[in-house]
Design an enzyme around this catalytic site. Structure first.
Site, short mmCIF file in Angstrom:
data_model
loop_
_atom_site.label_atom_id
_atom_site.label_comp_id
_atom_site.label_asym_id
_atom_site.label_seq_id
_atom_site.Cartn_x
_atom_site.Cartn_y
_atom_site.Cartn_z
N MET A 16 51.14 25.85 35.19
CA MET A 16 51.02 26.41 34.15
C MET A 16 51.90 27.23 34.37
SD MET A 16 48.83 25.32 31.96
CE MET A 16 48.66 26.68 30.70
N GLU A 94 42.00 28.88 39.22
CA GLU A 94 40.61 29.57 38.80
C GLU A 94 40.16 30.28 39.72
OE1 GLU A 94 40.27 29.87 35.04
OE2 GLU A 94 41.75 30.58 35.31
N LYS A 99 42.46 36.24 41.14
CA LYS A 99 42.91 36.86 40.02
C LYS A 99 42.45 39.18 40.05
CE LYS A 99 43.24 32.74 36.59
NZ LYS A 99 44.00 32.61 36.56
N HIS A 142 45.30 33.14 27.10
CA HIS A 142 45.34 31.69 27.45
C HIS A 142 46.66 30.71 26.80
CE1 HIS A 142 43.40 27.79 27.96
NE2 HIS A 142 44.18 27.86 28.91
#
Length: 184
Positions: A16, A94, A99, A142
């Site tokens: 990503m 995740e 994070k 996102h």
């Protein structure tokens, strides 16, 4: 758009993160891209080189365009290199604590007006935002995989997200040829 985004940062160069870096660089932006170590930087660079080569092979990008795109990307293993960016998106695995730790560190490094965004698809953006000193300027942004191809970007606001943050990111995403949907 009140804010100008000329240099953007991306933390995490997995699938990503590398895709998001490519989106920004493909649109003429300078990008600072970070990974935890040199091996991670090299893997991320490899993702980018493979993706841009595929784009060249398919006629979506010229060889010169690919070279220019890659030249706009600076890689690093130090978050301190994000001091002069205009926007940062974290795209680390995740895990809420990871994070939150990244965003808290960026909060100390980046100028106060810089928006901190998370590419999370499942974690609470509110929980991430309160771990910084700028919860009104923390948002979910996102991208969908593969980021260079798919047009949709979710903007996830919290109850304290400043409206100009959402407005500026919607306008910015449009310059990237992305379609935004705002959720809260």
């Amino acid at each position: 758009m009140a804010r100008e985004f000329r240099t953007v940062g991306v933390v995490g160069l997995g699938t990503m993160g590398a895709g998001i870096v490519e989106v920004f660089a493909r649109n003429g932006l300078q990008v600072v891209a970070a990974e935890v170590d040199d091996a991670g930087v090299q893997r991320g660079r490899s993702h980018l080189e493979t993706s841009t080569k595929r784009a060249v092979d398919r006629g979506k990008l010229t060889a010169d365009g690919a070279a220019d795109l890659l030249a706009r990307i600076t890689t690093t293993t130090s978050l301190s290199d994000f001091a002069d960016v205009d926007l940062v998106i974290e795209a680390v695995p995740e895990h809420l604590d990871l994070k939150a730790e990244v965003l808290a560190e960026l909060d100390k490094i980046c100028r106060p007006e810089v928006i901190l965004a998370s590419n999370t698809s499942s974690l609470s953006v509110t929980e991430l935002s309160v771990r910084t000193g700028r919860p009104g300027r923390v948002v979910g942004m996102h991208f969908f995989n593969p980021a260079p191809v798919l047009k949709l970007v979710e903007l996830v606001r919290t109850v304290v997200t400043e409206q100009d943050v959402i407005d500026d990111l919607k306008a910015f995403a449009a310059t990237l040829d992305k379609v935004t949907v705002v959720i809260g």
